[in-house]
Design a protein around this motif. Structure first.
Motif, PDB file in Angstrom:
ATOM      1  N   LEU A  17       0.837  -1.199   0.000  1.00 37.18           N
ATOM      2  CA  LEU A  17       0.000   0.000   0.000  1.00 37.18           C
ATOM      3  C   LEU A  17       0.875   1.253   0.000  1.00 37.18           C
ATOM      4  O   LEU A  17       0.600   2.213  -0.702  1.00 37.18           O
ATOM      5  CB  LEU A  17      -0.917   0.005   1.222  1.00 37.18           C
ATOM      6  CG  LEU A  17      -2.044  -1.021   1.171  1.00 37.18           C
ATOM      7  CD1 LEU A  17      -2.785  -1.069   2.495  1.00 37.18           C
ATOM      8  CD2 LEU A  17      -3.010  -0.679   0.041  1.00 37.18           C
ATOM      9  N   ALA A  52       1.311   4.284  -2.871  1.00 31.71           N
ATOM     10  CA  ALA A  52       1.130   5.697  -2.594  1.00 31.71           C
ATOM     11  C   ALA A  52       2.044   6.551  -3.449  1.00 31.71           C
ATOM     12  O   ALA A  52       1.775   7.716  -3.699  1.00 31.71           O
ATOM     13  CB  ALA A  52       1.388   5.973  -1.122  1.00 31.71           C
ATOM     14  N   ARG A  83      -4.266  12.138  -9.614  1.00 33.47           N
ATOM     15  CA  ARG A  83      -4.808  12.339 -10.954  1.00 33.47           C
ATOM     16  C   ARG A  83      -4.411  13.708 -11.494  1.00 33.47           C
ATOM     17  O   ARG A  83      -4.281  14.661 -10.741  1.00 33.47           O
ATOM     18  CB  ARG A  83      -6.329  12.236 -10.918  1.00 33.47           C
ATOM     19  CG  ARG A  83      -6.811  10.860 -10.578  1.00 33.47           C
ATOM     20  CD  ARG A  83      -8.338  10.834 -10.648  1.00 33.47           C
ATOM     21  NE  ARG A  83      -8.830   9.567 -10.116  1.00 33.47           N
ATOM     22  CZ  ARG A  83      -9.040   9.368  -8.822  1.00 33.47           C
ATOM     23  NH1 ARG A  83      -8.818  10.330  -7.969  1.00 33.47           N
ATOM     24  NH2 ARG A  83      -9.491   8.213  -8.403  1.00 33.47           N
ATOM     25  N   GLN A  93     -12.165  16.441 -10.984  1.00 27.89           N
ATOM     26  CA  GLN A  93     -12.325  16.121  -9.570  1.00 27.89           C
ATOM     27  C   GLN A  93     -11.752  17.236  -8.701  1.00 27.89           C
ATOM     28  O   GLN A  93     -10.618  17.644  -8.873  1.00 27.89           O
ATOM     29  CB  GLN A  93     -11.614  14.810  -9.285  1.00 27.89           C
ATOM     30  CG  GLN A  93     -11.869  14.298  -7.901  1.00 27.89           C
ATOM     31  CD  GLN A  93     -11.381  12.859  -7.764  1.00 27.89           C
ATOM     32  OE1 GLN A  93     -11.513  12.035  -8.652  1.00 27.89           O
ATOM     33  NE2 GLN A  93     -10.805  12.567  -6.616  1.00 27.89           N
ATOM     34  N   ASP A 123     -11.123  18.185  -4.749  1.00 28.00           N
ATOM     35  CA  ASP A 123     -11.136  17.738  -3.356  1.00 28.00           C
ATOM     36  C   ASP A 123     -11.076  18.940  -2.429  1.00 28.00           C
ATOM     37  O   ASP A 123     -10.138  19.733  -2.501  1.00 28.00           O
ATOM     38  CB  ASP A 123      -9.936  16.830  -3.066  1.00 28.00           C
ATOM     39  CG  ASP A 123     -10.166  15.412  -3.562  1.00 28.00           C
ATOM     40  OD1 ASP A 123     -11.232  15.185  -4.181  1.00 28.00           O
ATOM     41  OD2 ASP A 123      -9.298  14.556  -3.342  1.00 28.00           O
ATOM     42  N   GLN A 175     -10.787  20.290   1.432  1.00 29.52           N
ATOM     43  CA  GLN A 175     -10.387  19.893   2.792  1.00 29.52           C
ATOM     44  C   GLN A 175     -10.573  21.068   3.734  1.00 29.52           C
ATOM     45  O   GLN A 175     -10.262  22.195   3.386  1.00 29.52           O
ATOM     46  CB  GLN A 175      -8.917  19.461   2.811  1.00 29.52           C
ATOM     47  CG  GLN A 175      -8.577  18.325   1.872  1.00 29.52           C
ATOM     48  CD  GLN A 175      -9.189  16.995   2.292  1.00 29.52           C
ATOM     49  OE1 GLN A 175      -9.725  16.863   3.382  1.00 29.52           O
ATOM     50  NE2 GLN A 175      -9.119  16.015   1.405  1.00 29.52           N
ATOM     51  N   LEU A 205      -5.919   5.853   4.025  1.00 24.63           N
ATOM     52  CA  LEU A 205      -4.743   5.209   4.595  1.00 24.63           C
ATOM     53  C   LEU A 205      -4.115   6.100   5.672  1.00 24.63           C
ATOM     54  O   LEU A 205      -3.826   5.632   6.777  1.00 24.63           O
ATOM     55  CB  LEU A 205      -3.749   4.936   3.468  1.00 24.63           C
ATOM     56  CG  LEU A 205      -2.736   3.824   3.698  1.00 24.63           C
ATOM     57  CD1 LEU A 205      -3.406   2.532   4.081  1.00 24.63           C
ATOM     58  CD2 LEU A 205      -1.884   3.638   2.447  1.00 24.63           C
ATOM     59  N   LEU A 216      -7.779   3.244  -1.238  1.00 22.32           N
ATOM     60  CA  LEU A 216      -7.344   3.660   0.086  1.00 22.32           C
ATOM     61  C   LEU A 216      -6.575   4.979   0.031  1.00 22.32           C
ATOM     62  O   LEU A 216      -6.277   5.574   1.056  1.00 22.32           O
ATOM     63  CB  LEU A 216      -6.466   2.581   0.723  1.00 22.32           C
ATOM     64  CG  LEU A 216      -7.183   1.289   1.105  1.00 22.32           C
ATOM     65  CD1 LEU A 216      -6.220   0.324   1.765  1.00 22.32           C
ATOM     66  CD2 LEU A 216      -8.353   1.582   2.045  1.00 22.32           C
ATOM     67  N   LEU A 217      -6.228   5.423  -1.165  1.00 20.77           N
ATOM     68  CA  LEU A 217      -5.464   6.664  -1.286  1.00 20.77           C
ATOM     69  C   LEU A 217      -6.361   7.861  -1.556  1.00 20.77           C
ATOM     70  O   LEU A 217      -5.892   8.971  -1.731  1.00 20.77           O
ATOM     71  CB  LEU A 217      -4.417   6.528  -2.388  1.00 20.77           C
ATOM     72  CG  LEU A 217      -3.337   5.511  -2.020  1.00 20.77           C
ATOM     73  CD1 LEU A 217      -2.435   5.225  -3.205  1.00 20.77           C
ATOM     74  CD2 LEU A 217      -2.532   6.018  -0.850  1.00 20.77           C
ATOM     75  N   ASP A 218      -7.676   7.641  -1.619  1.00 16.73           N
ATOM     76  CA  ASP A 218      -8.609   8.756  -1.772  1.00 16.73           C
ATOM     77  C   ASP A 218      -8.956   9.320  -0.406  1.00 16.73           C
ATOM     78  O   ASP A 218      -8.976   8.602   0.586  1.00 16.73           O
ATOM     79  CB  ASP A 218      -9.906   8.280  -2.444  1.00 16.73           C
ATOM     80  CG  ASP A 218      -9.731   8.174  -3.941  1.00 16.73           C
ATOM     81  OD1 ASP A 218      -8.723   8.706  -4.450  1.00 16.73           O
ATOM     82  OD2 ASP A 218     -10.581   7.552  -4.593  1.00 16.73           O
ATOM     83  N   SER A 219      -9.230  10.609  -0.407  1.00 15.87           N
ATOM     84  CA  SER A 219      -9.710  11.227   0.823  1.00 15.87           C
ATOM     85  C   SER A 219     -11.161  10.814   1.038  1.00 15.87           C
ATOM     86  O   SER A 219     -11.912  10.636   0.079  1.00 15.87           O
ATOM     87  CB  SER A 219      -9.599  12.742   0.691  1.00 15.87           C
ATOM     88  OG  SER A 219     -10.270  13.371   1.745  1.00 15.87           O
TER      89      SER A 219
END
Lengths: 266, 276
Positions: A11, A15, A20, A50, A52, A54, B133, B221-224
């Motif tokens: 994993l 990372a 993207r 997309q 995001d 936060q 993650l 798992l790497l998406d917020s």
């Protein structure tokens, strides 16, 4: 038992593969974040890009933008002099209007008088040329950004305020003052202007002599308001400037109003 | 019964009532505000308009993944550390006191500190960004001390005579640990896991800085992905008119906690022989 570390390593290795290409990251002010989430949702539906969003505070918006972690930082105030390395894009404003009932003969109060009312030093409208009746002080609950802005502007701490009624939502404040000739309260300026225009029996008091109108807020003259900014560093990418154009389009004004903000007029 | 005993009983009952009544009131206020919103659609729809419309399906997915990452890391590591402490570090020695004290201190560190560390280490230094993650790993760090301490206590509570009996039968060390020690300590370990799940599900500060705020359903798992607790906080504090949905989400969270509690208890209870 041996499989787990392998999985974690895999994993972690994954990372490394970058994010993207056609995506934007926006971080910062928790006041702006829900509005931005909704604008981003619309933008994604329209363009497929997309975005995001936060949360975490204006300070984080600034530091993330500086570190290149975010394309835009959300900052719910004007940039300070030492933040000159960033460019602010004004998207809207947030402010507070002091409101009384339309039948209340008092048409203006200065800052000191408002402080005296909210600290309980003056308890009757007769002291300000109004009716001989007790003042009903309507205050906002803890944690509301409107309350913070109000306390900050008048230099008050919350424990000095002696409210008769504590409310949460703006609509509650409107109802409390519209239904009580002797009440005074404060709500988000967007709400107050829309409700008064829609015929609610409210009077918006001028602050420091500046009337609480859309034009005054828009031009930045009205004292009890703050800027809602997106800040960026360096040249805007194409994706970023397209997004900025989309969210400041007059067609999106409705979403700003839903959050009691005033969109910047273009 | 003598009157001081009776008085003590009454005081005890009153204190219990003083604890239970506010909890009842809290549940009632959640029900009052949120029950109208809850429906099957609320659980199956993704949120729209920053949570003002739609449901919480995407958040359930995110929360589930975050919790899975957290437990997948914290449970084996916690049990491993606890086994080391109980098997290799004799109780009462300086080393045991020193290690135990350190763990207790770590357990008492405010969660926002884990959040900031997780943000700096997992999100930025390791380049995981705002992701499920990062969030799960930061949560794992937060719950590990609690998990280790409760598992250690459970392991140490297994009677010494069992060990003697095991040695008399010349069972291997691993066989003793796997077949006797852990099954005997399972209920205590389970309590540690339940407490950890409770803390993890209730956590807002850590996740706001690591797993993030994005309402979309995570693809990897790497998406917020936003956790239920972060959603409740945001709806209640920052979204106009968000309170009913915040309360409804709170009810769902409480229900999940109760169900997990019952499930874990049932699974790990030695009477059911689940660990054999």
């Amino acid at each position: 038992m041996i499989k787990l570390p392998v999985l974690v390593m895999a994993l972690l290795a994954l990372a490394g593969c970058g994010t993207r290409e056609d995506s934007l990251v926006i971080t910062g002010s928790s006041t702006i974040a829900p509005l931005m989430t909704e604008l981003a949702e619309r933008y994604e539906e329209t363009t497929g890009v997309q975005v995001d969003v936060q949360s975490g505070g204006s300070g984080r918006g600034i530091s993330d933008t500086r570190q290149g972690l975010a394309d835009f930082g959300m900052v719910s105030r004007a940039l300070k002099a030492e933040e000159g390395d960033l460019t602010a894009h004004l998207i809207g404003r947030d402010g507070i209007a002091m409101i009384v009932n339309a039948l209340n003969p008092v048409t203006r109060l200065n800052d000191a008088q408002i402080v005296a009312i909210y600290t309980g030093e003056q308890q009757s409208w007769s002291a300000f040329g109004g009716n001989d009746a007790a003042i009903n002080v309507v205050h906002k609950a803890d944690g509301r950004s409107t309350q913070e802005l109000f306390l900050e502007h008048f230099g008050l701490s919350n424990d000095r305020v002696k409210p008769d009624m504590v409310i949460g939502e703006n609509q509650q404040g409107i109802k409390a003052v519209a239904g009580d000739v002797n009440a005074i309260g404060y709500v988000s300026i967007g709400t107050a202007i829309y409700e008064a225009d829609a015929g609610a029996p409210l009077r918006l008091l001028p602050l420091s002599g500046v009337p609480a109108t859309l034009e005054q807020v828009d031009q930045g003259h009205y004292p009890l308001s703050r800027e809602l900014n997106l800040v960026s560093q360096g040249e805007l990418s194409d994706a970023a400037s397209e997004f900025l154009a989309f969210i400041t389009d007059p067609g999106q004004a409705g979403i700003y109003h839903d959050y009691y903000f005033l969109p910047v007029s273009r | 019964m003598r009157w001081p005993d009776r008085l003590a009983g009454v005081i005890g009952a009153l204190l219990l009532l003083a604890v239970l009544v506010p909890m009842g009131l809290m549940l009632w206020s959640l029900l009052e505000q949120g029950a109208g919103v809850i429906s099957v659609d609320f659980l199956l729809d993704d949120p729209r308009q920053a949570g003002r419309a739609g449901g919480i399906a995407a958040l359930l997915v995110s929360t589930g993944w975050i919790l899975a990452v957290c437990l997948l890391v914290a449970a084996p590591m916690g049990l491993g550390c606890a086994l080391y402490l109980s098997e290799q570090v004799p109780a009462g020695t300086r080393r045991a006191q020193w290690l135990g004290g350190t763990l207790d201190m770590l357990a008492a560190v405010p969660s926002i500190v884990y959040g900031l560390f997780g943000y700096q280490f997992f999100a930025i230094s390791l380049g995981l960004g705002f992701s499920i993650l990062s969030g799960g790993l930061a949560l794992a760090l937060m719950v590990l001390p609690l998990m280790i301490r409760s598992a250690e206590q459970a392991l140490r509570a297994v009677p010494f005579s069992y060990r003697q009996a095991g040695e008399a039968l010349s069972i291997s060390r691993w066989g003793w640990v796997r077949r006797i020690l852990i099954p005997q300590a399972a209920p205590g370990i389970a309590v540690g896991i339940i407490l950890s799940i409770g803390r993890a599900l209730a956590e807002t500060a850590v996740l706001l800085f690591t797993a993030g705020y994005v309402l979309r359903r995570p693809d990897s798992l790497l998406d917020s992905g936003r956790a239920l607790s972060v959603h409740i906080y945001d709806l209640a504090m920052n979204v106009p008119g968000g309170m009913p949905r915040a309360a409804a989400t709170g009810l769902v969270l409480v229900a999940i906690l109760v169900i997990l509690n019952l499930l874990v208890r049932r699974w790990l209870h030695p009477a059911q022989g689940a660990w054999q």
